[in-house]
Design an enzyme around this catalytic site. Structure first.
Site, PDB file in Angstrom:
ATOM      1  N   HIS A 220     -29.227  22.434  -7.195  1.00 25.56           N
ATOM      2  CA  HIS A 220     -29.218  23.301  -6.051  1.00 25.56           C
ATOM      3  C   HIS A 220     -29.853  22.589  -5.106  1.00 25.56           C
ATOM      4  CE1 HIS A 220     -30.441  27.018  -3.899  1.00 25.56           C
ATOM      5  NE2 HIS A 220     -31.564  26.454  -3.559  1.00 25.56           N
TER       6      HIS A 220
ATOM      7  N   CYS B 231       0.597   5.998   0.648  1.00 24.55           N
ATOM      8  CA  CYS B 231      -0.771   6.719   0.651  1.00 24.55           C
ATOM      9  C   CYS B 231      -1.542   5.841   1.840  1.00 24.55           C
ATOM     10  CB  CYS B 231      -1.368   6.320  -0.571  1.00 24.55           C
ATOM     11  SG  CYS B 231      -3.233   7.206  -0.577  1.00 24.55           S
TER      12      CYS B 231
ATOM     13  N   GLY C  97       0.844  -1.295  -0.036  1.00 22.30           N
ATOM     14  CA  GLY C  97       0.008   0.125  -0.064  1.00 22.30           C
ATOM     15  C   GLY C  97       0.943   1.330   0.038  1.00 22.30           C
TER      16      GLY C  97
HETATM   17  C1  FAD Z   1       1.248  12.876   4.933  1.00 23.92           C
HETATM   18  C2  FAD Z   1       0.850  12.489   3.556  1.00 23.92           C
HETATM   19  C3  FAD Z   1      -0.319  12.920   3.045  1.00 23.92           C
HETATM   20  C4  FAD Z   1      -0.673  12.601   1.846  1.00 23.92           C
HETATM   21  N1  FAD Z   1      -2.024  13.000   1.221  1.00 23.92           N
HETATM   22  C5  FAD Z   1      -2.271  12.550   0.100  1.00 23.92           C
HETATM   23  C6  FAD Z   1      -3.589  12.871  -0.611  1.00 23.92           C
HETATM   24  O1  FAD Z   1      -4.552  13.385   0.254  1.00 23.92           O
HETATM   25  N2  FAD Z   1      -3.833  12.512  -1.794  1.00 23.92           N
HETATM   26  C7  FAD Z   1      -2.931  12.152  -2.552  1.00 23.92           C
HETATM   27  O2  FAD Z   1      -3.277  12.045  -3.696  1.00 23.92           O
HETATM   28  N3  FAD Z   1      -1.775  11.800  -2.278  1.00 23.92           N
HETATM   29  C8  FAD Z   1      -1.403  12.111  -0.812  1.00 23.92           C
HETATM   30  N4  FAD Z   1      -0.138  11.919  -0.663  1.00 23.92           N
HETATM   31  C9  FAD Z   1       0.824  11.525  -1.545  1.00 23.92           C
HETATM   32  C10 FAD Z   1       0.650   9.979  -1.848  1.00 23.92           C
HETATM   33  O3  FAD Z   1       1.019   9.412  -0.516  1.00 23.92           O
HETATM   34  C11 FAD Z   1       1.916   9.571  -2.866  1.00 23.92           C
HETATM   35  O4  FAD Z   1       1.849  10.296  -4.025  1.00 23.92           O
HETATM   36  C12 FAD Z   1       1.771   8.212  -3.263  1.00 23.92           C
HETATM   37  O5  FAD Z   1       1.723   7.455  -1.969  1.00 23.92           O
HETATM   38  C13 FAD Z   1       2.580   7.758  -4.223  1.00 23.92           C
HETATM   39  O6  FAD Z   1       2.575   6.449  -4.524  1.00 23.92           O
HETATM   40  P1  FAD Z   1       3.981   5.753  -5.006  1.00 23.92           P
HETATM   41  O7  FAD Z   1       3.354   4.348  -5.612  1.00 23.92           O
HETATM   42  O8  FAD Z   1       4.504   6.586  -6.162  1.00 23.92           O
HETATM   43  O9  FAD Z   1       4.889   5.456  -4.013  1.00 23.92           O
HETATM   44  P2  FAD Z   1       4.692   4.917  -2.427  1.00 23.92           P
HETATM   45  O10 FAD Z   1       3.195   4.935  -2.030  1.00 23.92           O
HETATM   46  O11 FAD Z   1       5.435   5.787  -1.616  1.00 23.92           O
HETATM   47  O12 FAD Z   1       5.267   3.521  -2.538  1.00 23.92           O
HETATM   48  C14 FAD Z   1       6.334   2.847  -2.867  1.00 23.92           C
HETATM   49  C15 FAD Z   1       6.671   1.661  -2.426  1.00 23.92           C
HETATM   50  O13 FAD Z   1       7.866   1.288  -2.610  1.00 23.92           O
HETATM   51  C16 FAD Z   1       8.458   0.759  -1.640  1.00 23.92           C
HETATM   52  N5  FAD Z   1      10.062   0.389  -1.844  1.00 23.92           N
HETATM   53  C17 FAD Z   1      10.801   1.642  -1.971  1.00 23.92           C
HETATM   54  N6  FAD Z   1      12.160   1.425  -2.418  1.00 23.92           N
HETATM   55  C18 FAD Z   1      11.995  -0.196  -2.335  1.00 23.92           C
HETATM   56  C19 FAD Z   1      13.225  -1.151  -2.685  1.00 23.92           C
HETATM   57  N7  FAD Z   1      14.534  -0.699  -2.937  1.00 23.92           N
HETATM   58  N8  FAD Z   1      12.797  -2.321  -2.693  1.00 23.92           N
HETATM   59  C20 FAD Z   1      11.453  -2.650  -2.545  1.00 23.92           C
HETATM   60  N9  FAD Z   1      10.532  -1.840  -1.929  1.00 23.92           N
HETATM   61  C21 FAD Z   1      10.870  -0.413  -2.246  1.00 23.92           C
HETATM   62  C22 FAD Z   1       8.257   1.427  -0.446  1.00 23.92           C
HETATM   63  O14 FAD Z   1       8.567   0.699   0.660  1.00 23.92           O
HETATM   64  C23 FAD Z   1       6.764   1.673  -0.663  1.00 23.92           C
HETATM   65  O15 FAD Z   1       5.690   0.764  -0.085  1.00 23.92           O
HETATM   66  C24 FAD Z   1       0.182  12.183   0.910  1.00 23.92           C
HETATM   67  C25 FAD Z   1       1.815  11.920   1.249  1.00 23.92           C
HETATM   68  C26 FAD Z   1       1.927  12.258   2.667  1.00 23.92           C
HETATM   69  C27 FAD Z   1       3.157  11.796   3.035  1.00 23.92           C
END
Ligand code: FAD
Length: 457
Positions: free
Chosen positions: A438, A41, A38
């Protein structure tokens, strides 16, 4: 070495749905996750924070006296608030894990992946390979090199979602999207809150009047805002942490019991072994991709936050949609077709679509502008939630909407009317003739569009 048809690194927002499509197409796929299914997010970002925002909103409503509802004493049980956010997260993560476990052809590998070449990587000493590798490694909170930051305790956005007691005084360093959500929710939970921002105004990426309206909303709730904090530093203090602010006005120090660092994020690409592949990154470590998410190395794609082309769950998911459509459905989808949209989930929320006025003018558009205060929205009046404003900008030549901001109750939902018109590439005249329901926030949009004119016109 075990061979797969495809390897996905990271089970965040793009990796799992891509695993679903690739296995559906008959491929043997390895999905590697070093921490929690997950990703950000589900576990520390959108889901827990919006759950906390909901609790904070309930506390705020319970304290209001203008609605005629009498609540004798409003208390916030922080342990229960945190437990609820935790449970929402656990449920989502478990659902994700269950769904992945049911994918025929998928191997979920737990561990840190490090690339060893353009078609191979190693996880816990085991080497695996595939002709296609998809990087979905996301990002983490950046810790800025500010004086004293390593000498004091601080929270980042991951730590703070697990906090189950009320800080006496929370100093939020960083007055942008993540910081402001925490600032308002903690003020509503009952903490004293100060926001320290290096720039001249909050959320400096937004137009100045939107930043000013956001600041006013927060200050009306008792949050102190210290902008133009030009040399932020930290030192231990008997009452917690002293944050030096050095503003042009006000006390030079703010002493908080807790400090939240919310000063941006950095990509998880420094420990990925990219050197072994020749995959190019920019000077901030983001993986450089083309319009179809391919890196410079054939057979390697980068999706989600790690490519620096989006910083949201919906942009990561859209990256998956683009890659899947192009690889599996014979599609021709590109990043440049995407219209930027996002929200800032303070209350009232800011819904955003497309460009700001500042950006549009910098790009040379002949800009038409219209703004209306939320006091003009009947539904906002009825709810007693009239703070904020709506703004839309359009291109005089093509009559297309270039961007919009709805800072007001329901703004995070109402913005979709505009996003949809932009996605459909319709002139704004189409929306002027819409007949909205509305009373809703969206019903002011045709009126807002009728007001489009050159600035000062
Ligand atoms: C506090 C906060 C609130 C947010 N609120 C919102 C919101 O309301 N709406 C919204 O759209 N976005 C929001 N975001 C942003 C959103 O969470 C991210 O944009 C989104 O999770 C990006 O998804 P991703 O799949 O790119 O990366 P991520 O969700 O970060 O997933 C990447 C995964 O890769 C894994 N990983 C990394 N390197 C390695 C490796 N070398 N080997 C194996 N696994 C690895 C990590 O453990 C992680 O599980 C928020 C972020 C934060 C910090």
């Amino acid at each position: 070495m075990t061979r797969y048809d495809a390897i996905i690194v990271g089970a965040g927002q793009a990796g799992p749905p891509l695993a679903g499509r690739l296995t559906d197409a008959g491929m043997q796929v390895a999905l590697i996750e070093r921490k929690l299914v997950g990703g950000t997010c589900v576990n520390t970002g959108c889901m827990p924070t919006k759950t906390l925002v909901a609790s904070a909103y309930a506390a705020h409503l319970a304290r209001r006296r203008d609605l005629g509802i009498v609540v004798s004493e409003v208390g916030v049980d922080m342990a229960a608030v945190a437990a609820r956010a935790h449970q929402v997260t656990i449920n989502a993560r478990t659902n994700g894990e269950t769904w992945l476990a049911g994918l025929k052809g998928l191997t979920l590998v737990r561990g840190h992946a490090r690339l060893t070449g353009p078609t191979s990587l190693v996880v816990d000493g085991v080497e695996i390979s595939a002709p296609r590798i998809f990087l979905n490694v996301g990002g983490r909170a950046a810790v800025p090199d500010m004086p004293g930051v390593r000498d004091v305790p601080y929270l980042d956005n991951t730590d703070i979602v697990a906090v189950d007691s009320l800080p006496r005084h929370l100093v939020v360093v960083g007055g942008s999207y993540i910081g402001l959500e925490f600032a308002q929710m903690y003020a509503r939970f009952g903490a004293t809150v100060t926001v320290v921002e290096r720039a001249e105004r909050l959320v400096p990426r937004e137009d100045p009047e939107i930043s000013a309206a956001i600041q006013a909303i927060l200050e009306e709730e008792g949050i102190s805002v210290r902008t133009s904090a030009t040399c932020i530093g930290f030192r231990a203090h008997p009452d917690g942490v002293a944050v030096s602010v050095d503003c042009t006005s006000g006390d030079p120090d703010v002493v908080g019991s807790h400090v939240l660092l919310a000063v941006g994020r950095r990509p998880n690409t420094d420990d990925l072994g990219l050197d072994a592949t020749g995959v190019a990154v920019d000077q901030r470590g983001y993986i450089i991709v083309d319009d179809r998410l391919a890196t410079n190395v054939p057979g390697i794609w980068a999706l989600g936050d790690c490519n620096g082309r989006g910083a949201f769950t919906h942009t990561a998911y859209n990256d998956f949609e683009i890659v899947a459509a192009n690889l599996l459905d014979g599609g021709d989808r590109t990043l440049s077709q995407r219209i930027p949209g996002y929200a800032l989930f303070i209350d009232p929320p800011l819904g955003r679509a497309g460009m700001t006025e500042t950006e549009a003018r910098a790009k040379g558009y002949d800009v038409l502008v219209s703004t209306r205060p939320m006091t003009r929205v009947g539904r906002a009046v009825e709810k007693g939630e009239t703070k904020g404003m709506m703004k839309v900008i359009a291109d005089r030549a093509t009559r297309r909407i270039l961007g919009a901001a709805i800072l007001g109750t329901g703004g995070d939902e109402a913005i979709h009317g505009i996003l949809d018109a932009m996605s459909a590439d319709e002139p704004f005249d189409t929306l002027r003739w819409a007949v909205p329901v509305h009373p809703t926030v969206s019903e002011l949009i045709p009126t807002l569009l009728l007001g489009l004119e050159p600035k000062g016109g």
